[in-house]
Design a protein around this motif. Structure first.
Motif, short mmCIF file in Angstrom:
data_model
loop_
_atom_site.label_atom_id
_atom_site.label_comp_id
_atom_site.label_asym_id
_atom_site.label_seq_id
_atom_site.Cartn_x
_atom_site.Cartn_y
_atom_site.Cartn_z
N TYR A 345 0.83 -1.20 0.00
CA TYR A 345 0.00 0.00 0.00
C TYR A 345 0.87 1.26 0.00
CZ TYR A 345 1.59 0.82 4.69
OH TYR A 345 2.41 1.08 5.75
N LYS A 346 0.22 2.37 -0.30
CA LYS A 346 0.78 3.70 -0.04
C LYS A 346 -0.32 4.50 0.62
CE LYS A 346 4.25 4.14 -3.73
NZ LYS A 346 5.41 4.30 -2.84
N GLU A 347 0.04 5.25 1.67
CA GLU A 347 -0.96 6.05 2.37
C GLU A 347 -0.70 7.53 2.14
OE1 GLU A 347 -3.02 6.75 6.75
OE2 GLU A 347 -1.56 5.14 6.47
N GLU A 348 -1.71 8.22 1.66
CA GLU A 348 -1.62 9.66 1.46
C GLU A 348 -2.54 10.36 2.45
OE1 GLU A 348 0.75 10.41 -0.39
OE2 GLU A 348 1.00 8.48 -1.40
N ASP A 349 -2.13 11.53 2.89
CA ASP A 349 -2.80 12.25 3.98
C ASP A 349 -3.36 13.55 3.44
OD1 ASP A 349 -3.52 13.11 6.60
OD2 ASP A 349 -1.61 14.18 6.76
N THR A 350 -4.57 13.51 2.90
CA THR A 350 -5.14 14.69 2.24
C THR A 350 -6.00 15.50 3.20
OG1 THR A 350 -7.12 13.48 1.53
CG2 THR A 350 -5.21 13.41 0.07
N VAL A 351 -6.15 16.78 2.92
CA VAL A 351 -7.00 17.62 3.76
C VAL A 351 -7.57 18.76 2.94
CG1 VAL A 351 -5.04 19.02 4.59
CG2 VAL A 351 -7.15 18.91 5.94
N VAL A 352 -8.88 19.00 3.10
CA VAL A 352 -9.58 20.09 2.41
C VAL A 352 -10.55 20.72 3.41
CG1 VAL A 352 -9.41 19.03 0.11
CG2 VAL A 352 -11.39 18.51 1.58
N PRO A 353 -11.09 21.91 3.10
CA PRO A 353 -12.19 22.42 3.93
C PRO A 353 -13.30 21.37 3.99
CG PRO A 353 -11.42 24.11 2.42
CD PRO A 353 -10.73 22.85 2.03
N ARG A 354 -13.88 21.14 5.17
CA ARG A 354 -14.75 19.97 5.35
C ARG A 354 -15.92 19.91 4.38
NH1 ARG A 354 -16.46 22.97 10.18
NH2 ARG A 354 -14.86 21.96 11.43
N ALA A 355 -16.43 21.07 3.94
CA ALA A 355 -17.56 21.06 3.02
C ALA A 355 -17.17 20.53 1.63
CB ALA A 355 -18.15 22.47 2.88
N GLU A 356 -15.85 20.46 1.37
CA GLU A 356 -15.37 19.97 0.07
C GLU A 356 -15.08 18.47 0.08
OE1 GLU A 356 -15.65 22.06 -2.25
OE2 GLU A 356 -15.91 23.82 -0.97
N LEU A 357 -15.33 17.80 1.21
CA LEU A 357 -15.04 16.37 1.30
C LEU A 357 -15.73 15.53 0.22
CD1 LEU A 357 -14.93 15.31 5.06
CD2 LEU A 357 -13.16 14.97 3.34
N PRO A 358 -17.02 15.78 -0.08
CA PRO A 358 -17.64 14.96 -1.13
C PRO A 358 -16.92 15.08 -2.47
CG PRO A 358 -19.32 16.12 0.14
CD PRO A 358 -17.99 16.69 0.57
N LYS A 359 -16.51 16.28 -2.83
CA LYS A 359 -15.78 16.47 -4.10
C LYS A 359 -14.42 15.78 -4.05
CE LYS A 359 -17.88 20.96 -5.22
NZ LYS A 359 -17.63 22.41 -5.41
N LEU A 360 -13.76 15.84 -2.89
CA LEU A 360 -12.47 15.18 -2.77
C LEU A 360 -12.62 13.67 -2.93
CD1 LEU A 360 -9.45 15.15 -2.12
CD2 LEU A 360 -10.05 15.07 0.31
N LEU A 361 -13.57 13.08 -2.23
CA LEU A 361 -13.76 11.64 -2.31
C LEU A 361 -14.12 11.20 -3.73
CD1 LEU A 361 -13.90 8.99 -0.67
CD2 LEU A 361 -16.35 9.41 -0.39
N LYS A 362 -15.03 11.92 -4.36
CA LYS A 362 -15.43 11.60 -5.74
C LYS A 362 -14.22 11.70 -6.67
CE LYS A 362 -18.95 12.91 -9.18
NZ LYS A 362 -18.13 13.34 -10.32
N GLY A 363 -13.42 12.77 -6.48
CA GLY A 363 -12.25 12.96 -7.33
C GLY A 363 -11.21 11.87 -7.15
N ILE A 364 -11.00 11.44 -5.91
CA ILE A 364 -10.03 10.37 -5.63
C ILE A 364 -10.43 9.09 -6.37
CG2 ILE A 364 -9.22 8.80 -3.83
CD1 ILE A 364 -9.29 11.27 -1.93
N LYS A 365 -11.71 8.76 -6.34
CA LYS A 365 -12.17 7.54 -7.01
C LYS A 365 -12.01 7.65 -8.53
CE LYS A 365 -13.19 5.71 -3.12
NZ LYS A 365 -12.29 4.67 -2.56
N GLU A 366 -12.29 8.83 -9.08
CA GLU A 366 -12.14 9.04 -10.53
C GLU A 366 -10.67 8.95 -10.93
OE1 GLU A 366 -14.01 12.81 -11.07
OE2 GLU A 366 -16.06 11.96 -11.18
N ILE A 367 -9.79 9.52 -10.13
CA ILE A 367 -8.35 9.46 -10.42
C ILE A 367 -7.87 8.01 -10.35
CG2 ILE A 367 -6.06 10.12 -9.55
CD1 ILE A 367 -7.42 12.80 -8.68
N GLY A 368 -8.39 7.26 -9.38
CA GLY A 368 -8.03 5.85 -9.27
C GLY A 368 -8.43 5.06 -10.50
#
Length: 468
Positions: A345-368
């Motif tokens: 595995y590789k673990e990355e430690d991301t952080v965004v303003p909390r209201a942007e979490l849905p966009k971050l999660l969606k983006g991570i899956k699309e990038i994957g």
């Protein structure tokens, strides 16, 4: 290019004179113990391990290192996740494990003075006995050292309400890379005297000085908690519910996000925890409310439940007993270990303003999907801090080594685009430094390198980290 000298018999003898022969080792098995931390499978062997006990001994070691131009890597408990304590240029491994004393708990001023090798949970328990509270609680709190927590400005679940390590540091005794011993501030709650060297040290990852004493502020201990586990049919809906709770004026003491795979793997990995999860559930939020007035806390819990229901959750589980509460938190704290036990595995430690979490999660899956990797996400949702564990699975070595870094870079670029940055609490260390250009412009990096050079003119302290 950093050019350092090799350890010689003369240097070993000088180190023996400073700390005693029993605290200087060149034994291969000992060196192997200090060649790794919890960062993936990286290994870098030091030339010698040295274990000082005082600031004066630490000063002597750094003076020797400057004289002979030898790199020094400070190390706490070795629980780091960014390679910050790895001796990537060999040299001296400076272990702080003998700095393990709680020197004073000042109940009159709600302060404590400790050494950096004290384990986080040991310190928490010691002040709890006096009705006091030190909130920062990383997942590794049972083994990590307070000095390492300061070096990385660690957070943990309680950070959502109480803040991270930096909020509790008043003053520090440090040994500068050139050997001088200084205090960074004063033991007061307000201080507008000069530059804030205390906060400059917090999060500096052992590159600016070696911490030998810490003065923490404390707060009264909250005596009661309400803990609930909330299942969601959509991971993005779970993320949307997070900011909705805060917009309603409620500040929980913990709000943790776990994808379905994270919980499934943890339940297999940890014995003694039983939890029935419907097949259609995709994610959970673990929510805690704390305080001293149970009636008031239950009102907040009811409001939180109403908000969760509005975001398509399933039946909410309330922990009825202290054992149930501990088991739910144990499950959350073991997620990282469980995920790692399943694959490279590789673990990355991301952080965004909390209201942007849905966009971050969606983006991570699309990038994957774009780059061919699977990720398992969990973390401190209340802070917008999402840990992304990228699973090698059946990815070829070629894709893992060459395609994956492109995907990681895109994830970090997304974080910055959403108003966040590339690490919330794990730090930059060795593994993230190639991405610093995403978070900072050229001038900002130049200023930070200038600060490093001012503190450490010979660049001997923890070289190879952050932007070196």
């Amino acid at each position: 290019m950093l050019n350092y000298n090799k350890i010689t018999p003369e240097v070993i003898e000088a180190l023996n004179q400073i700390v005693g022969k029993e605290f200087v080792s060149i034994n291969h098995n000992v060196l192997a113990d200090y060649a790794h931390d919890e960062t993936e499978d990286l290994k870098f062997f030091p030339d010698v391990v040295v274990k000082p006990r005082t600031a004066e001994e630490t000063s002597g070691i750094l003076k020797i290192a400057n004289k002979y131009l030898i790199p020094v890597t400070p190390r706490g408990a070795g629980t780091g996740l960014s390679g910050g304590a790895l001796p990537v240029h060999a040299g001296i491994l400076l272990s702080m494990e003998r700095f393990n004393k709680i020197l004073e708990i000042d109940e009159r001023n709600l302060q404590a003075t400790v050494e950096p090798g004290v384990i986080n949970e040991v310190f928490q328990n010691a002040v709890k006995e006096k009705g006091l509270f030190y909130p920062p609680d990383p997942a590794s709190k049972g083994s990590c050292f307070l000095g390492g927590n300061l070096a990385m400005s660690s957070g943990g679940p309680k950070a959502v309400k109480y803040g991270v390590t930096k909020e509790y540091v008043l003053n520090m005794e440090i040994v500068l890379p050139t050997g001088e011993i200084i205090w960074t501030g004063a033991n007061v709650l307000k201080n507008s005297t000069g530059y804030n060297l205390t906060q400059l040290m917090v999060g500096s990852e052992g590159t600016l000085g070696v911490i030998t004493k810490i003065v923490f502020k404390l707060i009264p201990y909250p005596t009661k908690t309400v803990v609930m586990l909330v299942p969601f049919f959509s991971a993005e809906k779970a993320c949307e519910a997070v900011s909705a709770v805060f917009r309603a004026g409620i500040i929980p003491s913990g709000m943790e996000f776990m994808e379905r795979d994270a919980i499934d793997w943890t339940l297999k990995y940890v014995e003694g925890i039983s939890l029935s999860i419907k097949p259609e559930v995709k994610a959970h939020l673990l929510v805690e409310v704390d305080g001293n007035d149970l009636d008031f806390m239950m009102k907040d819990a009811e409001k939180i439940s109403e908000i969760m229901t509005q975001h398509e959750c399933d039946d909410i589980l309330f922990a009825d007993t202290e054992d149930q509460k501990q088991n739910l938190w144990k499950m959350r704290r073991k997620v990282g270990e469980a995920v790692k036990s399943n694959s490279v595995y590789k673990e990355e430690d991301t952080v965004v303003p909390r209201a942007e979490l849905p966009k971050l999660l969606k983006g991570i899956k699309e990038i994957g999907e774009k780059h061919g990797f699977k990720s398992v996400c969990y973390g401190h949702a209340g802070d917008g801090n999402l840990h992304v564990n990228i699973i090698k699975g059946d990815m070829s070595d070629d894709k893992w080594n060459n395609e994956l870094p492109k995907g990681i870079r895109e994830i970090f670029e997304l974080c910055v685009k959403l108003g966040g940055t590339i690490s919330g609490e794990h730090g930059i260390g060795w593994v993230q430094k190639s991405y610093m250009d995403i978070a900072f412009d050229v001038k900002s990096i130049e200023l930070q390198k200038g600060i490093k050079k001012l503190f450490d003119p010979n660049l001997i302290l923890n070289p190879g980290k952050m932007f070196m």
